[in-house]
Design an enzyme around this catalytic site. Structure first.
Site, PDB file in Angstrom:
ATOM      1  N   ASN A   1       6.946 -13.003   1.870  1.00  0.00           N
ATOM      2  CA  ASN A   1       5.579 -13.114   1.371  1.00  0.00           C
ATOM      3  C   ASN A   1       4.637 -13.451   2.522  1.00  0.00           C
ATOM      4  O   ASN A   1       5.063 -13.593   3.666  1.00  0.00           O
ATOM      5  CB  ASN A   1       5.482 -14.196   0.289  1.00  0.00           C
ATOM      6  CG  ASN A   1       6.085 -13.768  -1.025  1.00  0.00           C
ATOM      7  OD1 ASN A   1       6.078 -12.597  -1.378  1.00  0.00           O
ATOM      8  ND2 ASN A   1       6.623 -14.728  -1.770  1.00  0.00           N
TER       9      ASN A   1
ATOM     10  N   TYR B   1      17.564  -8.614  -6.951  1.00  0.00           N
ATOM     11  CA  TYR B   1      16.808  -7.503  -6.380  1.00  0.00           C
ATOM     12  C   TYR B   1      17.538  -6.163  -6.523  1.00  0.00           C
ATOM     13  O   TYR B   1      16.979  -5.203  -7.060  1.00  0.00           O
ATOM     14  CB  TYR B   1      16.454  -7.789  -4.924  1.00  0.00           C
ATOM     15  CG  TYR B   1      15.161  -8.561  -4.776  1.00  0.00           C
ATOM     16  CD1 TYR B   1      15.013  -9.808  -5.366  1.00  0.00           C
ATOM     17  CD2 TYR B   1      14.091  -8.060  -4.060  1.00  0.00           C
ATOM     18  CE1 TYR B   1      13.834 -10.528  -5.253  1.00  0.00           C
ATOM     19  CE2 TYR B   1      12.902  -8.764  -3.946  1.00  0.00           C
ATOM     20  CZ  TYR B   1      12.775  -9.995  -4.541  1.00  0.00           C
ATOM     21  OH  TYR B   1      11.602 -10.694  -4.439  1.00  0.00           O
TER      22      TYR B   1
ATOM     23  N   HIS C   1       5.465  -7.817  -8.016  1.00  0.00           N
ATOM     24  CA  HIS C   1       5.051  -6.997  -6.871  1.00  0.00           C
ATOM     25  C   HIS C   1       4.760  -5.550  -7.296  1.00  0.00           C
ATOM     26  O   HIS C   1       5.060  -4.600  -6.566  1.00  0.00           O
ATOM     27  CB  HIS C   1       6.115  -7.011  -5.769  1.00  0.00           C
ATOM     28  CG  HIS C   1       6.395  -8.377  -5.209  1.00  0.00           C
ATOM     29  ND1 HIS C   1       5.638  -8.934  -4.204  1.00  0.00           N
ATOM     30  CD2 HIS C   1       7.337  -9.289  -5.537  1.00  0.00           C
ATOM     31  CE1 HIS C   1       6.115 -10.145  -3.925  1.00  0.00           C
ATOM     32  NE2 HIS C   1       7.125 -10.385  -4.720  1.00  0.00           N
TER      33      HIS C   1
END
Length: 495
Positions: free
Chosen positions: A127, A337, A54
């Site tokens: 997404n 993350y 990303h």
């Protein structure tokens, strides 16, 4: 308007912004030109590691508005009544490319939303597709390697991609979506968003249901075909960025309608597939969409790097009333993350403007690069302590549930043994010699005499209680050495 003086980073005004200080008009340059040093040193540090995935994206601020009642499913405060609003930040992105890649590459699109709620920041990281290529996070590094560049040629490799997909048939659902025109959306405004994973909602009766999140574009679905996407890559590789910026600056604020799908505990046992498998969808005819609210994007950040590039999202950023599920990919992302953000931005990324919760934040995280003490100042950096009034609130106790006849819960550390005193007492009474006992008492007393501040007496008395419970002689000797009067009658009564 009064002119502003140009200054150094420390706020000192100066005049020579473009000309280095030199010996004579032709040089050499002097090391003492600190403005030159500051400009060059800052310039070469202006970039941080780009996101592993990303990497290229755009972002905007906006608002979320609750339009329908879902309080029977969740106790989350943001959903407590129709009309509630909160500020949001949304980041869209491509997945496999680098910062300089084209916006119209055939690639899934990231659709991440940060809700700034009164119960903390909630990140819904998804997404533009309801499914994903793999169902276990252990495969994720291998999968992403195939979407990046070949280690020898440093070129994109269709061979790597299709080799991985052919060896992982679970990827077929997402591959079909990727290879359709949905793989090349017309910017970000004309695509849907999905939380993709299965999450859970918990209501005020402590009842849990499973949930999937959907965001349907109000601008209508619009995609490039293969030829159009290839043409746009050459004409304007920043097409999606430009499209979003222009729309918002022209007052054409993009909107999406938020929906949820709900599955009960009982329905999970009847579902044909694993309901926590991210490569599968829940059919809408069986689990219909329930309208919840609307998001609107209406503000482009004043500085791209400070807001879009430094923004961090994690599915572990949840709020009371919304939780995770056994989804194996989700479980892996809960770790990976925030771990990636500590590396890419730093351990204090949560203190940056775009990531900072605008409401009360009370914790004991301290220090690290770019620490900002404006919130916690000189308050203690440990818990429990005797100085602040921060306490856990039982209203936010996590849901307890069973897996394979075992209870999933946060068990009290003293759950099966809260005797902290018998063995220390035996150490004192049975193991130590008289000399060792005397040295122990003196060492403890001399150390505790240095306790200071308004809580001194309280801290000493609490600790003396522990010594007394271990062995009454130990407590008496330490208290006497400290000069603390002990009422033995009350002591025996307490015991």
């Amino acid at each position: 308007m009064n002119e502003k003086k140009i200054t150094t980073a420390a706020g000192s005004p100066y005049y020579e912004h473009e000309d280095s200080q030199t010996v004579g008009p032709r040089g050499p340059v002097l090391l003492q030109d600190f403005v030159l040093q500051e400009k060059l040193a800052h310039f070469v540090r202006e970039r941080i590691p780009e996101r592993i995935v990303h990497a290229k994206g755009t972002g905007a601020y906006g608002k979320f508005t609750v339009t329908h009642d879902i309080t029977k499913y969740t106790r989350a405060k943001i959903f407590s009544k129709i009309g509630n609003t909160c500020k949001i930040f949304t980041r869209f992105s491509t997945v496999g490319g680098e910062m300089g890649s084209a916006d119209t590459e055939r690639d899934p699109r990231g659709f991440a939303i940060k809700f700034y709620t009164e119960d903390g920041n909630w990140d819904l990281v998804g997404n533009n597709t309801p499914v994903f290529f793999i169902k276990d996070a252990k495969k994720f590094p291998d999968f992403i390697h195939t979407q990046k560049r070949h280690p020898r040629t440093h070129l994109k490799s269709h061979t790597m991609m299709w080799d991985f997909w052919s060896l992982n048939p679970e990827s077929l659902h997402q591959v079909l979506i990727l290879m359709s025109d949905r793989g090349t959306p017309y910017g970000y405004r004309h695509m849907n968003g999905y939380g993709s994973h299965t999450f859970s909602m918990i209501n005020d009766q402590n009842e849990r249901v499973w949930v999937k999140f959907h965001f349907k574009t109000q601008q209508g679905i619009k995609n490039f075909n293969e030829a159009e996407a290839e043409e746009m890559k050459g004409k304007n590789p920043d097409f999606a960025q430009e499209d979003l910026v222009n729309a918002i600056e022209n007052g054409n604020f993009p909107k999406w309608t938020m929906y949820i799908q709900i599955m009960t505990e009982e329905q999970t046992n009847e579902f044909k597939w694993n309901p926590f498998d991210i490569t599968k969808v829940w059919p809408h005819e069986e689990y219909p969409l329930i309208e919840v609210g609307e998001i609107e994007l209406n503000e482009i950040p004043v500085n791209y790097f400070a807001h879009v590039e430094l923004s961090t999202f994690s599915p572990s950023n949840l709020i009371d009333g919304i939780s995770f599920s056994p989804d194996k990919m989700l479980q892996g992302r809960l770790f990976s993350y925030p771990d990636a953000q500590r590396y890419r931005v730093g351990v204090n990324a949560h203190q940056l403007e775009v990531n900072r919760c605008p409401f009360a934040v009370n914790n004991y995280h301290r220090d690290g690069a770019m620490a900002d003490s404006s919130r916690y100042q000189d308050s203690p950096n440990y818990y429990p302590n005797s100085f602040d009034n921060i306490k856990p609130d039982v209203a936010y106790k996590a849901l307890e549930y069973d897996i394979d006849n075992n209870r999933v819960a946060h068990y009290d550390r003293n759950y099966d043994d809260n005797d902290h005193f018998t063995q220390p007492g035996l150490l004192y009474s049975k193991v130590m010699t008289e000399e060792e006992k005397t040295n122990l008492v003196n060492n403890i007393a001399n150390h505790m005499k240095k306790i200071d501040g308004p809580k001194r007496e309280q801290i000493i008395n609490k600790q003396l209680c522990h010594f007394f419970r271990a062995h009454i002689e130990l407590g008496i000797r330490i208290a006497t050495t400290l000069g603390v009067h002990i009422d033995m009658n009350s002591m025996h009564h307490d015991r």
